[in-house]
Design a protein around this motif. Structure first.
Motif, PDB file in Angstrom:
ATOM      1  N   ALA A 283       0.841  -1.200   0.000  1.00 49.09           N
ATOM      2  CA  ALA A 283       0.000   0.000   0.000  1.00 49.09           C
ATOM      3  C   ALA A 283       0.875   1.248   0.000  1.00 49.09           C
ATOM      4  O   ALA A 283       0.921   2.019   0.962  1.00 49.09           O
ATOM      5  N   ASP A 284       1.576   1.453  -1.102  1.00 51.22           N
ATOM      6  CA  ASP A 284       2.500   2.578  -1.247  1.00 51.22           C
ATOM      7  C   ASP A 284       2.714   2.810  -2.738  1.00 51.22           C
ATOM      8  O   ASP A 284       2.306   1.989  -3.564  1.00 51.22           O
ATOM      9  N   GLY A 285       3.362   3.906  -3.083  1.00 53.18           N
ATOM     10  CA  GLY A 285       3.626   4.192  -4.482  1.00 53.18           C
ATOM     11  C   GLY A 285       4.628   3.226  -5.092  1.00 53.18           C
ATOM     12  O   GLY A 285       5.468   2.662  -4.388  1.00 53.18           O
ATOM     13  N   ALA A 286       4.555   3.057  -6.411  1.00 55.68           N
ATOM     14  CA  ALA A 286       5.440   2.120  -7.101  1.00 55.68           C
ATOM     15  C   ALA A 286       6.905   2.503  -6.923  1.00 55.68           C
ATOM     16  O   ALA A 286       7.776   1.644  -6.803  1.00 55.68           O
ATOM     17  N   SER A 287       7.195   3.792  -6.919  1.00 51.79           N
ATOM     18  CA  SER A 287       8.541   4.315  -6.703  1.00 51.79           C
ATOM     19  C   SER A 287       8.406   5.801  -6.457  1.00 51.79           C
ATOM     20  O   SER A 287       7.335   6.389  -6.677  1.00 51.79           O
ATOM     21  N   MET A 288       9.495   6.453  -6.047  1.00 49.04           N
ATOM     22  CA  MET A 288       9.415   7.895  -5.855  1.00 49.04           C
ATOM     23  C   MET A 288       9.331   8.621  -7.194  1.00 49.04           C
ATOM     24  O   MET A 288       8.735   9.691  -7.281  1.00 49.04           O
ATOM     25  N   GLY A 289       9.904   8.040  -8.264  1.00 54.08           N
ATOM     26  CA  GLY A 289       9.758   8.647  -9.582  1.00 54.08           C
ATOM     27  C   GLY A 289       8.311   8.645 -10.039  1.00 54.08           C
ATOM     28  O   GLY A 289       7.807   9.646 -10.571  1.00 54.08           O
ATOM     29  N   ILE A 290       7.625   7.523  -9.840  1.00 60.65           N
ATOM     30  CA  ILE A 290       6.198   7.445 -10.197  1.00 60.65           C
ATOM     31  C   ILE A 290       5.390   8.366  -9.296  1.00 60.65           C
ATOM     32  O   ILE A 290       4.461   9.050  -9.748  1.00 60.65           O
ATOM     33  N   SER A 293       5.734  11.730 -10.498  1.00 67.94           N
ATOM     34  CA  SER A 293       5.013  11.919 -11.769  1.00 67.94           C
ATOM     35  C   SER A 293       3.589  12.399 -11.502  1.00 67.94           C
ATOM     36  O   SER A 293       3.037  13.195 -12.271  1.00 67.94           O
ATOM     37  N   GLN A 294       3.004  11.924 -10.402  1.00 70.59           N
ATOM     38  CA  GLN A 294       1.643  12.324 -10.081  1.00 70.59           C
ATOM     39  C   GLN A 294       1.583  13.750  -9.547  1.00 70.59           C
ATOM     40  O   GLN A 294       0.707  14.533  -9.925  1.00 70.59           O
ATOM     41  N   PHE A 413      16.359  13.273  -4.874  1.00 71.25           N
ATOM     42  CA  PHE A 413      16.179  14.369  -5.817  1.00 71.25           C
ATOM     43  C   PHE A 413      16.008  13.940  -7.281  1.00 71.25           C
ATOM     44  O   PHE A 413      15.162  14.504  -7.984  1.00 71.25           O
ATOM     45  N   PRO A 414      16.764  12.963  -7.787  1.00 74.21           N
ATOM     46  CA  PRO A 414      16.546  12.562  -9.184  1.00 74.21           C
ATOM     47  C   PRO A 414      15.109  12.130  -9.477  1.00 74.21           C
ATOM     48  O   PRO A 414      14.663  12.215 -10.625  1.00 74.21           O
ATOM     49  N   SER A 415      14.374  11.718  -8.441  1.00 76.24           N
ATOM     50  CA  SER A 415      12.985  11.293  -8.628  1.00 76.24           C
ATOM     51  C   SER A 415      12.118  12.399  -9.224  1.00 76.24           C
ATOM     52  O   SER A 415      11.180  12.137  -9.971  1.00 76.24           O
ATOM     53  N   TYR A 416      12.445  13.665  -8.898  1.00 75.06           N
ATOM     54  CA  TYR A 416      11.664  14.781  -9.426  1.00 75.06           C
ATOM     55  C   TYR A 416      11.819  14.879 -10.945  1.00 75.06           C
ATOM     56  O   TYR A 416      10.839  15.097 -11.665  1.00 75.06           O
ATOM     57  N   TYR A 422       8.119  10.983 -16.665  1.00 73.28           N
ATOM     58  CA  TYR A 422       7.007  10.030 -16.563  1.00 73.28           C
ATOM     59  C   TYR A 422       5.658  10.736 -16.740  1.00 73.28           C
ATOM     60  O   TYR A 422       4.740  10.217 -17.376  1.00 73.28           O
ATOM     61  N   SER A 423       5.529  11.928 -16.143  1.00 74.33           N
ATOM     62  CA  SER A 423       4.234  12.626 -16.173  1.00 74.33           C
ATOM     63  C   SER A 423       3.799  12.931 -17.602  1.00 74.33           C
ATOM     64  O   SER A 423       2.607  12.843 -17.924  1.00 74.33           O
ATOM     65  N   ILE A 424       4.757  13.282 -18.462  1.00 75.65           N
ATOM     66  CA  ILE A 424       4.407  13.594 -19.850  1.00 75.65           C
ATOM     67  C   ILE A 424       4.168  12.316 -20.649  1.00 75.65           C
ATOM     68  O   ILE A 424       3.293  12.283 -21.523  1.00 75.65           O
TER      69      ILE A 424
END
Length: 497
Positions: A283-290, A293-294, A413-416, A422-424
């Motif tokens: 019950a958590d996000g797939a990754s910090m990058g994902i 993305s949200q 930080f690279p997750s941002y 990912y968002s695009i």
């Protein structure tokens, strides 16, 4: 097998209760706790963290997990994924001595208050020793776990499975190669759209509008709250208790708007995780990058679009009175104004990734021994001048501006930047299935949230980031669409050839 599964669930429930308690303590530490009480809170966090660690590394749980891994063909997909994920986490933890783990959690809990004091007093020296210890612990822990690997590779993989320095170096090279020339073209135009949106708004009006925005976006206030902190963040106790914060600055009134939209993106993700995953470790996000993305999708793709503001701009003008004579078109250009700036969270969409590159290079340099912690203010300022052409006047608007390192979030930080891309990729896929601009104009944000929930949110950690983005878009991480999006958007705003 059934008895072992039942005992696994009992132990995981006990661990999750401890982790939820930790979340509440961290929330208190970062929002309401008086300065004098931070020492005790740090000790409480260290003590409870150790108990969670002891459960995760107990011989009983290790034996159960190893047995269940052998029986994986008899497990449900959720059970199988949870066991595999927990085995990886357990394997990391049991390589770290308990006393080191406890000391580190106490250190990071205490360091957040020290960072806030250093930032307030504009004095890096106050925080320097704590920061050095945090980076040292991260290097030591990485060596405990995988001594043959570059420590930064080990750390990066924790935030984005499969990510490493080699991949990120190439990723950032590609972004820099495209973003810097575009930025230079915009600079040559010498157009200042920021004049449209400069003003001052009372904190009370900002608070009211932030709550309105949260409701409008679809953040469920029956299962969440919004508060304020020095640095905006989202904290999840569970999917039914998701807490977000923002920061209200009267002289920068739009800051709280985009911080609120950003954190709502995180919060809506957490609230949308499938009910069947609620009491599991998935019950958590797939990754910090994902996850990013949200938040970046909500903040930039939706929140900085003309169509988002079209139906609610009058509501904004009522609370932000200085905008009464600013047209929607002027406002749109203002919130999408490009100007290299000192503060990451206030950065425009185009230059934002350059801020991330600076932090990435600094983290990499510290962990590989190239940079010393004592040199960071100077290194930071040099990189700001090189990448963005601006130079901080003091530590508070320079090396002390972010809370992340004080929390121990080395490698975050690279997750941002990954989240931006990912968002695009996600946005381009969504456009094939729905008219997003029309939905925004018609105030039907629930349709957008529903698509995100069905394609991303409900899966929690059931899918890796690679699996998730490939299932949605048919490809892995690919910066091409993001670069094209930036070029198209800013060429229109600035009338570039």
């Amino acid at each position: 097998m059934e008895s072992r599964l039942e005992r696994f669930r009992e132990l995981i429930k006990e661990k999750k209760l401890l982790d939820s308690t930790l979340a509440i303590l961290h929330w208190d530490l970062e929002t309401e706790a008086p300065k004098a009480g931070q020492e005790l809170l740090s000790q409480m966090i260290g003590n409870i963290s150790l108990k969670s660690y002891e459960i995760s590394t107990s011989p009983e749980l290790i034996e159960i997990v190893e047995f269940l891994r052998e029986m994986k063909n008899e497990l449900t997909p959720v059970e199988k994924k949870e066991i595999e994920d927990f085995y990886e986490e357990m394997d990391k933890l049991r390589k770290i001595p308990a006393e080191d783990y406890k000391a580190y959690t106490e250190l990071t809990a205490k360091a957040q208050g020290i960072w806030a004091e250093a930032k307030d007093k504009n004095d890096y020296k106050i925080f320097e020793n704590y920061l050095e210890q945090i980076f040292d612990y991260n290097r030591i822990f990485a060596n405990y776990r995988e001594p043959e690997k570059d420590p930064y590779d080990v750390i990066l993989n924790d935030y984005e499975k499969g990510m490493n320095v080699e991949k990120l170096d190439e990723f950032f090279r590609e972004l820099r190669r495209e973003i810097v020339p575009l930025l230079e073209k915009i600079k040559m135009k010498k157009i200042n759209n920021e004049d449209y949106i400069e003003g001052k708004v009372k904190k009370c009006n900002q608070i009211v509008f932030s709550k309105y925005l949260g409701e409008y976006l679809g953040f469920d206030f029956n299962r969440g709250i919004i508060s304020q902190s020095e640095h905006p963040f989202t904290l999840t106790v569970n999917r039914d208790d998701v807490r977000i914060t923002t920061k209200y600055i009267e002289e920068l009134p739009l800051s709280s708007i985009f911080s609120t939209i950003h954190e709502c993106g995180h919060g809506i993700y957490e609230q949308g995780i499938g009910e069947e995953l609620k009491d599991t470790l998935l019950a958590d996000g797939a990754s910090m990058g994902i996850h990013e993305s949200q938040s970046r999708f909500y903040e930039n793709v939706l929140g900085r679009s003309m169509e988002f503001w079209q139906p609610i701009y009058k509501n904004l003008q009522e609370k932000y009175e200085y905008l009464k004579n600013v047209t929607l078109d002027e406002f749109y250009k203002g919130i999408n104004s490009v100007r290299p700036s000192l503060i990451r969270v206030e950065a425009d969409e185009l230059t934002y990734s350059l801020h991330i590159m600076i932090r990435y290079e600094i983290e990499k340099g510290i962990l590989n021994g190239k940079y010393k912690i004592s040199q960071l203010p100077e290194i930071w300022n040099e990189k700001m001048k090189e990448y963005l052409g601006v130079e901080p006047k003091n530590d508070s608007e320079g090396v002390l501006q972010d809370v992340h390192w004080s929390c121990g979030l080395i490698g975050y930080f690279p997750s941002y930047a990954l989240g931006n891309v990912y968002s695009i990729q996600i946005y381009n896929k969504m456009k094939e299935e729905m008219n997003i601009k029309k939905l925004l104009e018609d105030k039907k944000l629930d349709k957008i949230k529903e698509w995100l929930r069905n394609n991303i949110h409900k899966y929690g950690k059931m899918k890796t980031p690679k699996e998730l983005i490939e299932d949605i878009t048919g490809e892995g991480l690919n910066a091409k669409g993001y670069i094209e999006y930036l070029k198209e958007k800013y060429s229109k705003i600035y009338n570039l050839n």
